[in-house]
Design a protein around this motif. Structure first.
Motif, PDB file in Angstrom:
ATOM      1  N   ASP A 120      -3.280   1.606   4.566  1.00  0.00           N
ATOM      2  CA  ASP A 120      -3.629   2.769   5.382  1.00  0.00           C
ATOM      3  C   ASP A 120      -2.619   2.820   6.519  1.00  0.00           C
ATOM      4  OD1 ASP A 120      -4.702   4.677   7.072  1.00  0.00           O
ATOM      5  OD2 ASP A 120      -6.642   3.692   7.301  1.00  0.00           O
ATOM      6  N   VAL A 121      -1.704   3.792   6.463  1.00  0.00           N
ATOM      7  CA  VAL A 121      -0.656   3.949   7.468  1.00  0.00           C
ATOM      8  C   VAL A 121      -1.177   4.887   8.546  1.00  0.00           C
ATOM      9  CG1 VAL A 121       1.700   4.748   7.839  1.00  0.00           C
ATOM     10  CG2 VAL A 121       1.117   3.548   5.730  1.00  0.00           C
ATOM     11  N   PHE A 122      -1.133   4.434   9.807  1.00  0.00           N
ATOM     12  CA  PHE A 122      -1.685   5.242  10.886  1.00  0.00           C
ATOM     13  C   PHE A 122      -0.848   5.107  12.142  1.00  0.00           C
ATOM     14  CE2 PHE A 122      -3.373   1.084  11.697  1.00  0.00           C
ATOM     15  CZ  PHE A 122      -3.478   0.998  13.074  1.00  0.00           C
ATOM     16  N   GLN A 123      -1.077   6.022  13.078  1.00  0.00           N
ATOM     17  CA  GLN A 123      -0.476   5.933  14.402  1.00  0.00           C
ATOM     18  C   GLN A 123      -1.558   5.558  15.395  1.00  0.00           C
ATOM     19  OE1 GLN A 123       2.297   9.650  14.052  1.00  0.00           O
ATOM     20  NE2 GLN A 123       2.970   8.347  15.720  1.00  0.00           N
ATOM     21  N   ALA A 124      -1.163   4.868  16.452  1.00  0.00           N
ATOM     22  CA  ALA A 124      -2.122   4.349  17.435  1.00  0.00           C
ATOM     23  C   ALA A 124      -3.004   5.440  18.014  1.00  0.00           C
ATOM     24  CB  ALA A 124      -1.392   3.610  18.548  1.00  0.00           C
ATOM     25  N   TRP A 125      -2.470   6.656  18.195  1.00  0.00           N
ATOM     26  CA  TRP A 125      -3.238   7.716  18.833  1.00  0.00           C
ATOM     27  C   TRP A 125      -4.364   8.244  17.946  1.00  0.00           C
ATOM     28  CZ3 TRP A 125      -2.934  12.249  16.126  1.00  0.00           C
ATOM     29  CH2 TRP A 125      -1.812  12.433  15.314  1.00  0.00           C
ATOM     30  N   CYS A 126      -4.329   7.985  16.642  1.00  0.00           N
ATOM     31  CA  CYS A 126      -5.419   8.475  15.794  1.00  0.00           C
ATOM     32  C   CYS A 126      -6.164   7.345  15.094  1.00  0.00           C
ATOM     33  CB  CYS A 126      -4.907   9.496  14.776  1.00  0.00           C
ATOM     34  SG  CYS A 126      -3.775   8.827  13.579  1.00  0.00           S
ATOM     35  N   ALA A 147      10.072   0.012   9.182  1.00  0.00           N
ATOM     36  CA  ALA A 147      10.167   0.441   7.783  1.00  0.00           C
ATOM     37  C   ALA A 147       9.257   1.637   7.477  1.00  0.00           C
ATOM     38  CB  ALA A 147       9.830  -0.727   6.857  1.00  0.00           C
ATOM     39  N   LEU A 148       8.276   1.884   8.337  1.00  0.00           N
ATOM     40  CA  LEU A 148       7.340   2.994   8.129  1.00  0.00           C
ATOM     41  C   LEU A 148       7.649   4.188   9.036  1.00  0.00           C
ATOM     42  CD1 LEU A 148       4.028   0.947   7.848  1.00  0.00           C
ATOM     43  CD2 LEU A 148       5.397   1.898   5.991  1.00  0.00           C
ATOM     44  N   GLU A 149       8.822   4.206   9.630  1.00  0.00           N
ATOM     45  CA  GLU A 149       9.195   5.239  10.586  1.00  0.00           C
ATOM     46  C   GLU A 149       9.042   6.659  10.029  1.00  0.00           C
ATOM     47  OE1 GLU A 149      12.943   6.446  13.458  1.00  0.00           O
ATOM     48  OE2 GLU A 149      13.175   4.824  12.025  1.00  0.00           O
ATOM     49  N   LYS A 150       9.301   6.844   8.738  1.00  0.00           N
ATOM     50  CA  LYS A 150       9.228   8.202   8.166  1.00  0.00           C
ATOM     51  C   LYS A 150       7.815   8.776   8.166  1.00  0.00           C
ATOM     52  CE  LYS A 150       8.981   6.814   3.318  1.00  0.00           C
ATOM     53  NZ  LYS A 150       9.669   6.917   2.026  1.00  0.00           N
ATOM     54  N   TYR A 151       6.805   7.953   8.411  1.00  0.00           N
ATOM     55  CA  TYR A 151       5.418   8.421   8.444  1.00  0.00           C
ATOM     56  C   TYR A 151       4.948   8.729   9.861  1.00  0.00           C
ATOM     57  CZ  TYR A 151       5.492   6.669   3.691  1.00  0.00           C
ATOM     58  OH  TYR A 151       5.815   6.441   2.381  1.00  0.00           O
ATOM     59  N   ARG A 152       5.798   8.542  10.862  1.00  0.00           N
ATOM     60  CA  ARG A 152       5.413   8.819  12.253  1.00  0.00           C
ATOM     61  C   ARG A 152       5.289  10.319  12.480  1.00  0.00           C
ATOM     62  NH1 ARG A 152       9.615   4.524  14.853  1.00  0.00           N
ATOM     63  NH2 ARG A 152       8.520   2.682  14.077  1.00  0.00           N
ATOM     64  N   ASP A 199     -10.338 -10.082  -6.120  1.00  0.00           N
ATOM     65  CA  ASP A 199      -8.991 -10.569  -6.413  1.00  0.00           C
ATOM     66  C   ASP A 199      -8.041  -9.456  -6.853  1.00  0.00           C
ATOM     67  OD1 ASP A 199      -9.851 -13.107  -5.819  1.00  0.00           O
ATOM     68  OD2 ASP A 199     -10.167 -13.685  -7.898  1.00  0.00           O
ATOM     69  N   LEU A 200      -8.569  -8.322  -7.291  1.00  0.00           N
ATOM     70  CA  LEU A 200      -7.734  -7.254  -7.831  1.00  0.00           C
ATOM     71  C   LEU A 200      -7.285  -6.228  -6.807  1.00  0.00           C
ATOM     72  CD1 LEU A 200      -9.647  -6.560 -11.163  1.00  0.00           C
ATOM     73  CD2 LEU A 200      -7.528  -7.849 -10.860  1.00  0.00           C
ATOM     74  N   LEU A 201      -8.044  -6.043  -5.750  1.00  0.00           N
ATOM     75  CA  LEU A 201      -7.766  -4.980  -4.786  1.00  0.00           C
ATOM     76  C   LEU A 201      -7.668  -5.558  -3.380  1.00  0.00           C
ATOM     77  CD1 LEU A 201      -7.529  -1.924  -4.166  1.00  0.00           C
ATOM     78  CD2 LEU A 201     -10.019  -1.871  -3.989  1.00  0.00           C
ATOM     79  N   HIS A 202      -6.583  -5.226  -2.713  1.00  0.00           N
ATOM     80  CA  HIS A 202      -6.380  -5.663  -1.332  1.00  0.00           C
ATOM     81  C   HIS A 202      -6.093  -4.434  -0.487  1.00  0.00           C
ATOM     82  CE1 HIS A 202      -6.228  -9.817  -2.660  1.00  0.00           C
ATOM     83  NE2 HIS A 202      -5.475  -9.385  -3.660  1.00  0.00           N
ATOM     84  N   PHE A 203      -6.687  -4.389   0.695  1.00  0.00           N
ATOM     85  CA  PHE A 203      -6.556  -3.250   1.593  1.00  0.00           C
ATOM     86  C   PHE A 203      -5.970  -3.741   2.908  1.00  0.00           C
ATOM     87  CE2 PHE A 203      -8.466  -0.472   4.895  1.00  0.00           C
ATOM     88  CZ  PHE A 203      -7.905   0.722   4.493  1.00  0.00           C
ATOM     89  N   ALA A 204      -5.024  -3.000   3.441  1.00  0.00           N
ATOM     90  CA  ALA A 204      -4.417  -3.353   4.724  1.00  0.00           C
ATOM     91  C   ALA A 204      -4.202  -2.090   5.533  1.00  0.00           C
ATOM     92  CB  ALA A 204      -3.078  -4.056   4.490  1.00  0.00           C
ATOM     93  N   VAL A 205      -4.076  -2.262   6.838  1.00  0.00           N
ATOM     94  CA  VAL A 205      -3.739  -1.155   7.720  1.00  0.00           C
ATOM     95  C   VAL A 205      -2.422  -1.495   8.409  1.00  0.00           C
ATOM     96  CG1 VAL A 205      -6.103  -0.381   8.092  1.00  0.00           C
ATOM     97  CG2 VAL A 205      -5.138  -2.089   9.604  1.00  0.00           C
ATOM     98  N   ALA A 206      -1.622  -0.468   8.678  1.00  0.00           N
ATOM     99  CA  ALA A 206      -0.325  -0.672   9.310  1.00  0.00           C
ATOM    100  C   ALA A 206      -0.065   0.435  10.318  1.00  0.00           C
ATOM    101  CB  ALA A 206       0.768  -0.689   8.248  1.00  0.00           C
TER     102      ALA A 206
END
Length: 82
Positions: free
Chosen positions: A2-8, A42-47, A28-35
């Motif tokens: 889940d790619v997010f910005q601090a303001w939201c 590396a995620l600059e294009k999603y800002r 074991d099959l599914l892992h969830f992370a937030v960034a």
């Protein structure tokens, strides 16, 4: 991821969907992370986007991107790669 910005913040309703699917298919099959895009170059294009973005990785490779909190599409995408 889940790619997010601090303001939201991360998309909390979707976390529950991921937990539900994870319980159904096994942890074991599914892992969830937030960034937070503001702190990861590396995620600059999603800002600057106002909708949540979900990145799907399999074997370390980006295989799909879902924009928006569309629960049916997210579930379909998750099951597709499991």
């Amino acid at each position: 991821v889940d790619v997010f910005q601090a303001w939201c913040g991360p998309c909390k309703p979707v976390v529950n969907l991921f937990k539900k699917i994870r319980n159904e298919v096994g942890s074991d099959l599914l892992h969830f992370a937030v960034a937070e895009v503001d702190s990861i170059d590396a995620l600059e294009k999603y800002r600057g986007q106002c909708e949540p973005v979900f990145l799907f990785y399999t074997g370390g490779e980006l295989v799909d991107v879902v924009r928006g909190a569309n629960a049916p599409l997210l579930q379909k995408t998750i099951l597709k790669y499991l």
